[in-house]
Write a protein that holds these residues in place. Structure first.
Motif, PDB file in Angstrom:
ATOM      1  N   ARG A  43      43.361  33.350  43.773  1.00 40.06           N
ATOM      2  CA  ARG A  43      42.030  33.937  43.566  1.00 40.06           C
ATOM      3  C   ARG A  43      41.444  34.442  44.878  1.00 40.06           C
ATOM      4  O   ARG A  43      40.758  33.701  45.595  1.00 40.06           O
ATOM      5  CB  ARG A  43      41.089  32.893  42.944  1.00 40.06           C
ATOM      6  CG  ARG A  43      41.436  32.492  41.516  1.00 40.06           C
ATOM      7  CD  ARG A  43      41.066  33.555  40.492  1.00 40.06           C
ATOM      8  NE  ARG A  43      39.660  33.921  40.524  1.00 40.06           N
ATOM      9  CZ  ARG A  43      38.704  33.315  39.810  1.00 40.06           C
ATOM     10  NH1 ARG A  43      39.003  32.318  39.005  1.00 40.06           N
ATOM     11  NH2 ARG A  43      37.449  33.709  39.896  1.00 40.06           N
ATOM     12  N   LEU A  53      37.474  34.123  45.766  1.00 38.22           N
ATOM     13  CA  LEU A  53      36.768  32.854  45.957  1.00 38.22           C
ATOM     14  C   LEU A  53      36.651  32.497  47.435  1.00 38.22           C
ATOM     15  O   LEU A  53      37.542  32.782  48.230  1.00 38.22           O
ATOM     16  CB  LEU A  53      37.491  31.723  45.213  1.00 38.22           C
ATOM     17  CG  LEU A  53      37.659  31.895  43.698  1.00 38.22           C
ATOM     18  CD1 LEU A  53      38.398  30.687  43.116  1.00 38.22           C
ATOM     19  CD2 LEU A  53      36.318  32.098  43.001  1.00 38.22           C
ATOM     20  N   GLU A  55      28.717  31.169  42.267  1.00 39.20           N
ATOM     21  CA  GLU A  55      29.820  30.780  41.389  1.00 39.20           C
ATOM     22  C   GLU A  55      31.187  31.117  41.971  1.00 39.20           C
ATOM     23  O   GLU A  55      32.209  30.724  41.424  1.00 39.20           O
ATOM     24  CB  GLU A  55      29.661  31.447  40.014  1.00 39.20           C
ATOM     25  CG  GLU A  55      29.715  32.969  40.000  1.00 39.20           C
ATOM     26  CD  GLU A  55      28.338  33.616  40.169  1.00 39.20           C
ATOM     27  OE1 GLU A  55      27.420  32.955  40.714  1.00 39.20           O
ATOM     28  OE2 GLU A  55      28.176  34.784  39.752  1.00 39.20           O
ATOM     29  N   TYR A 107      43.192  25.529  37.908  1.00 39.35           N
ATOM     30  CA  TYR A 107      41.736  25.401  37.997  1.00 39.35           C
ATOM     31  C   TYR A 107      41.099  26.786  38.114  1.00 39.35           C
ATOM     32  O   TYR A 107      40.022  27.051  37.580  1.00 39.35           O
ATOM     33  CB  TYR A 107      41.398  24.535  39.206  1.00 39.35           C
ATOM     34  CG  TYR A 107      39.928  24.361  39.510  1.00 39.35           C
ATOM     35  CD1 TYR A 107      39.106  23.637  38.656  1.00 39.35           C
ATOM     36  CD2 TYR A 107      39.379  24.903  40.673  1.00 39.35           C
ATOM     37  CE1 TYR A 107      37.758  23.472  38.954  1.00 39.35           C
ATOM     38  CE2 TYR A 107      38.043  24.727  40.979  1.00 39.35           C
ATOM     39  CZ  TYR A 107      37.226  24.014  40.114  1.00 39.35           C
ATOM     40  OH  TYR A 107      35.906  23.848  40.406  1.00 39.35           O
ATOM     41  N   VAL A 140      33.868  27.493  46.124  1.00 39.90           N
ATOM     42  CA  VAL A 140      34.485  26.268  45.617  1.00 39.90           C
ATOM     43  C   VAL A 140      34.705  25.286  46.762  1.00 39.90           C
ATOM     44  O   VAL A 140      35.243  25.658  47.810  1.00 39.90           O
ATOM     45  CB  VAL A 140      35.863  26.551  44.962  1.00 39.90           C
ATOM     46  CG1 VAL A 140      36.414  25.270  44.332  1.00 39.90           C
ATOM     47  CG2 VAL A 140      35.770  27.654  43.919  1.00 39.90           C
ATOM     48  N   LEU A 192      44.667  27.532  44.786  1.00 39.41           N
ATOM     49  CA  LEU A 192      43.452  28.209  44.311  1.00 39.41           C
ATOM     50  C   LEU A 192      43.191  29.486  45.107  1.00 39.41           C
ATOM     51  O   LEU A 192      42.962  30.555  44.548  1.00 39.41           O
ATOM     52  CB  LEU A 192      42.262  27.246  44.414  1.00 39.41           C
ATOM     53  CG  LEU A 192      40.931  27.781  43.887  1.00 39.41           C
ATOM     54  CD1 LEU A 192      41.023  28.119  42.407  1.00 39.41           C
ATOM     55  CD2 LEU A 192      39.812  26.758  44.131  1.00 39.41           C
ATOM     56  N   PHE A 219      31.046  25.451  42.451  1.00 40.67           N
ATOM     57  CA  PHE A 219      32.198  24.830  41.798  1.00 40.67           C
ATOM     58  C   PHE A 219      32.755  23.776  42.746  1.00 40.67           C
ATOM     59  O   PHE A 219      32.778  23.989  43.969  1.00 40.67           O
ATOM     60  CB  PHE A 219      33.262  25.882  41.463  1.00 40.67           C
ATOM     61  CG  PHE A 219      32.986  26.596  40.160  1.00 40.67           C
ATOM     62  CD1 PHE A 219      33.588  26.167  38.982  1.00 40.67           C
ATOM     63  CD2 PHE A 219      32.114  27.673  40.116  1.00 40.67           C
ATOM     64  CE1 PHE A 219      33.335  26.816  37.776  1.00 40.67           C
ATOM     65  CE2 PHE A 219      31.851  28.326  38.916  1.00 40.67           C
ATOM     66  CZ  PHE A 219      32.458  27.889  37.737  1.00 40.67           C
ATOM     67  N   THR A 272      32.584  32.258  37.309  1.00 40.30           N
ATOM     68  CA  THR A 272      31.804  32.461  36.091  1.00 40.30           C
ATOM     69  C   THR A 272      30.383  31.951  36.339  1.00 40.30           C
ATOM     70  O   THR A 272      30.178  30.750  36.497  1.00 40.30           O
ATOM     71  CB  THR A 272      32.432  31.690  34.909  1.00 40.30           C
ATOM     72  OG1 THR A 272      33.858  31.805  34.978  1.00 40.30           O
ATOM     73  CG2 THR A 272      31.931  32.229  33.582  1.00 40.30           C
ATOM     74  N   ALA A 300      36.548  26.272  32.390  1.00 39.88           N
ATOM     75  CA  ALA A 300      35.481  27.050  33.027  1.00 39.88           C
ATOM     76  C   ALA A 300      35.918  27.378  34.444  1.00 39.88           C
ATOM     77  O   ALA A 300      35.896  26.519  35.326  1.00 39.88           O
ATOM     78  CB  ALA A 300      34.191  26.245  33.057  1.00 39.88           C
ATOM     79  N   ILE A 301      36.332  28.611  34.656  1.00 46.72           N
ATOM     80  CA  ILE A 301      36.943  28.914  35.951  1.00 46.72           C
ATOM     81  C   ILE A 301      35.910  29.421  36.962  1.00 46.72           C
ATOM     82  O   ILE A 301      34.917  30.040  36.594  1.00 46.72           O
ATOM     83  CB  ILE A 301      38.112  29.908  35.795  1.00 46.72           C
ATOM     84  CG1 ILE A 301      37.623  31.261  35.283  1.00 46.72           C
ATOM     85  CG2 ILE A 301      39.187  29.356  34.860  1.00 46.72           C
ATOM     86  CD1 ILE A 301      38.707  32.334  35.318  1.00 46.72           C
ATOM     87  N   PRO A 302      36.135  29.115  38.241  1.00 46.58           N
ATOM     88  CA  PRO A 302      35.230  29.598  39.283  1.00 46.58           C
ATOM     89  C   PRO A 302      35.068  31.110  39.182  1.00 46.58           C
ATOM     90  O   PRO A 302      35.993  31.811  38.768  1.00 46.58           O
ATOM     91  CB  PRO A 302      35.950  29.220  40.583  1.00 46.58           C
ATOM     92  CG  PRO A 302      36.834  28.077  40.218  1.00 46.58           C
ATOM     93  CD  PRO A 302      37.239  28.321  38.785  1.00 46.58           C
TER      94      PRO A 302
END
Lengths: 327, 622
Positions: free
Chosen positions: A99, A102, A58, B302, A61, A95, A79, B462, B458-460
Motif C-alpha cells: 500500500r 499509507l 485514515e 490488513y 497506520v 503493509l 488505523f 477508508t 476494514a482496510i486503512p
C-alpha cells in the motif's frame, strides 16, 4: 554536500483537505501507562505533530509489537495494529509494500526491537522499506517488570541479574548504521521541540527512518537519562547534530554531514558515547537517499503490467504444452 | 528393418542416475511427450536433499518414476516395468523394486571397478548373472552420446552431459512418444548456446535412431491414448497447480496477491512460480525468516491483499504465533504447508502427512483454524481457491495441507473454464456500522455478520473506519481491550463457532460404493487418495465390496461425516503418519477408526493397500 532527498516519504499519501488538530488524533481509550512514564510525553508530541503532516487520518497506520511502548497505537485515532513481540517491522513491511498510499509507523522498544525482533529490524533497515520506526529506549524491560534489556549498561542489577548483568549492550544508532539504514536519529523524550523536529524529518524521509528516543521508565529504571535532562549537565553532555553545522567537542570541531554517502563519520559520531553518557550526540546522524524496497517492488509489478499487459488467466493456465481432446 | 510393435495397457518407467545426471529433466520431458500423446499418467520424482551428493554414491541417486496408461490411473505405479540406470549406484539403489521380467537399461560407461566399489558392488552385476531374471540392455550410452555430438566441438565432459537426452530419445522410440515438444523445449532452453542446443538435439535423435536400428531392441511398444473427457489439457505438478490457484484467486477476487515466504523444501517452487506472475498483480516477498514471511503476509492482508505464506512443517512451527495473531485479529490469511517428513529437519525431500495435528492445535490458546487438504496434484488448484474463499468469507487464517508427493508429482489437468471458477467477494467495510447511545455513527471492528460471524474487513484508507486491533483480547463488538471474564469466554466461543460455521458452506462427504452394500469403509485425506483409490479398484475387481471416502475439509469436518462413519461395520484409515486424523475422528465421533500407518517418506503403493483391505475384508467375513 547537498543530497537530493526527494521524493518525500509522504509522496503517495493522500492529503487532507481539512485542518486537523491534536484532538482529532486522540482516541477515546484511557491511556494506561504508569504515572510519570516518558511514553506520555512522546504520545503528546506525536498527537500534536501528526496534524502538521496534513495527511488524511485514515491513511496513517501505527504498527507496534509488545511492550509498554507498543500500546501506543491504541491511543491514536488512526488505523492501528498492536501485534506480537518483535514482529512489527515485518508486518509493516508487508503493509507498506502492498500500500503505497499509507503512512506507516512502527512503535517499538529496546526489548521488542533489539532483542526478540532484532532480525526484522535490521532487515527492514537494509531493505529501506518506507516506514518510520520509533524505538523507545528505556534500557529496561518494563512490561515484564524489570529485567535487563539489550541496551542496559554492563553490571546492571535487575530481577534477572542479581549479581549484575554480564551482557554487553547494543548502541542502537551504531547498529542501525551498520545495518545500512538511510535515516538514523536520536532524540530525548523530555525535549519536545527536538523530538518534533526529528519526527518531522523522519516522517518525510523516503525509506526506513530509525529514531531512537531516550525514554524514562519511572518504575524500573528511573533516572536513566537524568544527566541529559539537568540543564547544566545537558549543556555539557549533549552534542547536538545539525546537518551542515559545526560540531564542537573540546578542541575538535567539524562540519556535520548527515548526507554523506559513506556512513563512517556518522558511525564515529555514534561511538562518542562510550556508555558513560559523557558525550551523547542527538539529532540526525544520517539522512541519505537510496531506492526503497517497496517502491522497487511496485515498480516491477507496474513494469510487468505495462510491458506484458494485464495477465490473461486462461492463457496462463493453458501454458505452452497443452493438448485438446475432441468430443 | 521392420520391428515388432507390441500393444500394452500401461507401463511404469523409472529413470535413475546421479543427482547431477538430469534425471528429473529427463522424466519431465518424457512426461510431457506422454501427456501430449494422450495417455493418462502420474509421476513420482524422488531425489536426495543434497544438491550434488558425491557422484556415484547410493545417497546421490535421483530418480523419476512415471506411470502411463490407456486408461484412467491414480498413482505413479508400484513397481517399475522399466528401469533406466545411468550408473552402478542407480542400479543398486533401484533394482530391488523390480519384479522378475522387468526391463533394465543400463549405461555401462561407469561400470568401472572404482564406481562399482563406490556403489557397494563386489562384482560387476552386468557380468555375474545377478540380473538374469531381467531383460537387460547393457549399452554404453555415454560413449554413444559423445560419438553422436562430436560435430559440435564440445569438451568430452560437456558432450557426455547430453547422455540423458540420448536415453530420453531411446525410451521415446521404445514407447512411440511424439518428440516435437522435446525438440521445441531443447531449442528454447539452450537458445543462447547453439553448440549445447545442437548437441542435445543430436543426442536425443541419436537415442531414437539407436533404438530403431540396433538389434538389441527387437520390440517397441504402443500404449493407446486414454479416453478422456473432451477439453484442453496440460500436465501440472501440485506446486504449479497450487500457484495457479492463488493467481486465480487474485483474479476472481479482484485483489492483489501478496506472498511472504522464506525458502524451504518442498515449498520453494511456489515462491519461484508466483514471482513470475507480477502482471497479475502478484507480489512476492522473500523474507529474512519464516516469521517475517507470515508477518508481511498478515500486514498485506490488513491492507486488503490476499495474504499468503508458503512453507513446510518446520516453518509452520515458527509461524505459529503469527497464525494465532491472525486468529485474534480475524483477518483473511492463507498458510500453505507442503508437508515433509518430520520431526525437526526430518526428511526435507520426502513426503509425509506430518502436520495435521500441528495445523489443528499448534498454537497457544483456543485458536481454531480451518484446514483444507488437496487430494491430487491437479486438486491443489481448487484447494487453493477454496482456502482463499474460506479465508475471505470468514476473515480467518486458513491452513492448506499439501505434501511433497503432491507438490512434485504431476498428472494431466483438464483445464477449467475461468468463468466457472468461484467469485470471491472481499466485501470490504465502507462505512460505520454502529449507532452509539448518543446517536453518532461509529465503527465497531468486532461487530459480526450474523450468518457467518465474520467481522468487517476494514482496510486503512477508508475514512471513518479508523480503529485499533491487536493480539490482546477484545471486547465483543467495539473491539477495545477487555480482560473481562465473561467477555473472554464469549470471544473464545465465538471464534470457535465462526470456524464451525464454515461447515455450512462445504459439501457433504462423497462416498464411492458402487455395490451399495459395502461393510468396510476406507477413509483418507490428502495425497493418499491415489493409492487408496487404486487399491479399491483392485479389491472390487476381485469381486469384493468396499466403500471409499476422502476428507477434503479437515476442520471443520463436513456435517455428515460422523453419520457416514457410523454407517459401516468397520472404518479403516491409511495415513502416512501414526494416526493423526484417526485421533481426531475417534475423539470427535467416538467411532473405532482403525489406522494403517506407514512413515517411510514414500507414498503408499496400491498393492500394499490392496493387501491391507483384502485382509481386513477376510477378517470381517470370518
Amino acid at each position: 554536500m547537498t543530497t537530493d532527498l526527494t521524493p518525500s516519504g509522504l509522496r503517495d499519501v493522500p492529503v487532507s483537505d481539512v485542518q486537523s488538530s491534536r484532538k482529532d488524533f486522540t482516541s477515546d481509550q484511557e491511556v494506561r501507562w504508569c504515572p510519570g512514564c516518558g511514553d506520555y510525553i512522546v504520545l503528546a508530541a506525536v498527537q500534536s505533530f501528526l496534524p502538521s503532516l496534513g495527511l488524511k487520518r485514515e491513511n496513517i497506520v501505527f504498527v507496534s509489537g509488545i511492550g509498554c511502548s507498543s500500546r501506543f497505537p491504541y491511543y491514536l485515532d488512526t488505523f492501528g495494529l498492536h501485534s506480537i513481540h518483535g514482529r512489527a517491522p515485518a508486518i509493516a513491511t508487508g503493509l507498506a509494500t502492498s500500500r503505497a498510499d499509507l503512512n506507516v509507523w512502527v512503535v517499538t522498544g529496546d526489548g521488542d526491537a533489539l532483542s526478540i525482533g532484532g532480525n526484522h529490524l535490521i532487515h527492514a533497515m537494509r531493505r529501506n522499506v518506507n516506514i518510520t520506526i520509533l524505538l523507545f529506549n528505556n534500557r529496561i524491560y518494563g512490561l515484564t517488570k524489570g529485567q535487563y534489556s539489550p541496551t542496559s549498561e554492563p553490571g546492571k542489577i535487575t530481577k534477572s541479574t542479581p549479581a549484575g548483568s554480564v551482557d554487553f549492550p547494543f548502541n542502537p544508532v551504531s547498529l542501525a548504521l551498520g545495518a545500512e539504514a538511510t535515516f538514523v536519529a536520536r532524540t530525548v523524550d523530555s525535549d519536545r521541540a527536538h523530538l518534533t523536529e526529528v519526527l518531522t524529518a523522519a516522517a518525510s524521509h523516503r525509506g526506513t527512518a530509525l529514531v531512537e528516543i531516550y525514554q524514562n521508565c519511572p518504575i524500573f529504571n528511573d533516572g536513566a537519562f537524568d544527566v541529559l535532562k539537568d540543564k547544566d549537565e545537558a549543556a555539557a553532555r549533549l552534542v547536538r547534530l545539525q546537518h551542515g553545522e559545526v560540531v564542537r567537542i573540546g578542541d575538535r570541531e567539524w562540519v556535520h554531514d548527515a548526507h554523506a554517502p559513506n556512513p563512517s563519520q556518522a558511525f564515529e559520531i555514534s561511538r562518542l558515547d562510550d556508555g558513560t553518557m559523557a558525550q551523547v550526540p542527538i539529532g540526525i546522524f544520517r539522512q541519505v537517499s537510496r531506492p526503497t524496497y517497496d517502491d522497487q517492488v511496485r515498480e516491477q509489478v507496474h513494469l510487468a503490467k505495462s510491458r506484458e499487459g494485464e495477465g490473461d488467466l486462461a492463457a496462463l493456465l493453458a501454458g505452452r504444452d497443452h493438448w485438446t481432446v475432441a468430443e | 528393418m521392420t520391428k515388432q510393435v507390441e500393444q500394452l495397457e500401461q507401463v511404469v518407467i523409472r529413470f535413475a542416475g546421479d543427482s547431477g545426471d538430469g534425471m528429473q529433466l529427463t522424466g519431465d520431458r518424457f512426461t510431457q511427450e506422454t501427456a501430449s500423446f494422450g495417455n493418462d499418467l502420474s509421476t513420482l520424482p524422488n531425489f536426495p536433499a543434497e544438491i550434488r551428493a558425491p557422484a556415484g554414491t547410493l545417497v546421490g541417486v535421483s530418480s523419476f518414476q512415471l506411470h502411463f496408461a490407456d486408461h484412467d490411473i491414480l498413482t505413479p505405479g508400484d513397481t517399475p516395468n522399466v528401469l533406466v540406470a545411468m550408473n552402478p549406484a542407480a542400479l543398486r539403489a533401484n533394482i530391488s523394486d523390480l519384479k522378475p521380467g522387468a526391463t533394465v537399461i543400463v549405461d555401462t560407461h561407469d561400470f568401472t571397478d572404482r564406481n562399482l566399489k563406490r556403489a557397494g558392488y563386489a562384482d560387476n552385476p552386468l557380468e555375474d548373472g545377478s540380473l538374469d531374471t531381467f531383460r537387460l540392455h547393457a549399452v554404453n550410452l555415454t560413449s554413444l552420446t559423445v560419438e553422436s555430438v562430436k560435430a559440435f566441438g564440445l569438451s568430452r565432459k560437456d558432450a557426455a552431459r547430453a547422455k540423458n537426452m540420448f536415453a530420453l530419445g531411446l525410451l521415446s522410440w521404445l514407447y512411440g512418444r511424439p518428440v516435437k515438444s522435446t525438440e521445441e523445449f531443447l531449442t528454447r532452453r539452450f537458445a543462447t548456446n547453439p553448440a549445447v542446443r545442437d548437441a542435445n538435439l543430436a543426442a536425443f535423435h541419436a537415442g531414437w535412431y539407436f533404438g530403431e536400428t540396433t538389434e538389441g531392441f527387437a520390440v517397441s511398444y504402443q500404449i493407446n491414448p486414454a479416453p478422456m473427457k473432451a477439453g484442453t489439457y496440460r500436465n501440472v505438478s501440485g506446486n504449479l497447480a497450487l500457484s495457479y490457484g492463488l493467481v486465480a484467486a487474485g483474479v476472481r477476487s479482484g485483489l492483489p496477491v501478496f506472498l511472504g515466504a522464506y525458502p524451504i523444501t518442498p515449498a520453494s517452487d511456489i515462491l519461484h512460480e508466483l514471482s513470475k506472475h507480477k502482471r497479475f498483480g502478484v507480489t512476492t516477498f522473500q523474507a529474512e525468516d519464516e516469521i517475517a514471511g507470515i508477518g508481511a503476509a498478515l500486514g498485506a492482508a490488513y491492507g486488503g491483499s490476499i495474504g499468503v505464506t508458503t512453507t513446510s512443517g518446520p516453518g509452520i512451527a515458527l509461524k505459529s504465533e503469527t497464525i494465532g495473531l491472525a486468529v485474534s485479529l480475524e483477518l483473511p490469511l492463507v498458510i500453505i504447508d507442503v508437508q515433509r517428513g518430520g520431526p525437526s529437519t526430518g526428511l526435507p525431500t520426502k513426503t509425509e502427512q506430518s502436520d495435521l495435528l500441528q495445523a489443528m492445535f499448534g498454537r497457544n490458546g483456543e485458536a481454531p483454524v480451518p484446514i483444507v487438504a488437496p487430494q491430487s496434484p491437479t486438486d491443489c488448484f481448487d484447494a487453493a481457491l477454496e482456502a482463499v474463499r474460506i479465508a475471505v468469507a470468514y476473515r480467518t487464517p486458513v491452513m492448506l495441507l499439501s505434501d511433497g508427493y503432491l507438490a512434485n508429482g504431476s498428472e494431466p489437468w483438464h483445464l477449467p473454464d475461468i468463468e466457472t471458477l468461484p467469485l470471491i467477494d472481499p466485501g470490504f467495510a465502507t462505512a460505520p456500522n454502529h449507532e452509539t447511545e448518543s446517536g453518532d455513527r461509529a465503527f465497531w471492528p468486532y461487530q459480526r455478520e450474523p450468518q457467518t460471524l465474520a467481522r468487517p474487513w476494514a482496510i486503512p484508507g477508508t475514512a471513518g473506519l479508523e480503529h485499533r486491533i491487536g493480539g490482546l483480547e477484545k471486547a465483543d463488538g467495539h473491539g477495545n481491550i477487555s480482560y473481562e471474564p465473561a467477555n473472554h469466554d464469549l470471544m473464545v466461543r465465538t471464534r470457535q463457532a465462526k470456524v464451525d460455521r464454515v461447515a455450512d458452506t462445504i459439501p457433504p462427504v462423497e462416498v464411492d460404493d458402487p455395490s451399495g452394500h459395502a461393510e468396510l469403509l476406507v477413509l483418507g485425506w490428502g495425497s493418499t487418495y491415489g493409492p487408496i483409490g487404486a487399491a479399491c479398484r483392485r479389491v472390487r475387481q476381485l469381486g469384493l465390496s468396499i466403500a471409499q471416502a476422502h476428507v477434503r475439509h479437515l476442520n471443520p469436518f463436513p456435517r455428515d461425516l460422523g453419520d457416514v462413519l457410523r454407517r459401516y461395520d468397520k472404518v479403516i484409515l491409511p495415513e502416512m503418519n501414526l494416526g493423526q486424523l484417526a485421533l481426531l475422528l475417534r475423539a470427535r465421533y467416538l467411532v473405532d477408526v482403525v489406522g494403517y500407518n506407514q512413515v517411510r517418506g514414500l507414498p503408499f503403493t496400491a498393492s500394499e493397500l490392496e493387501e491391507v483391505l483384502t485382509t481386513t475384508l477376510k477378517e470381517m467375513s470370518s
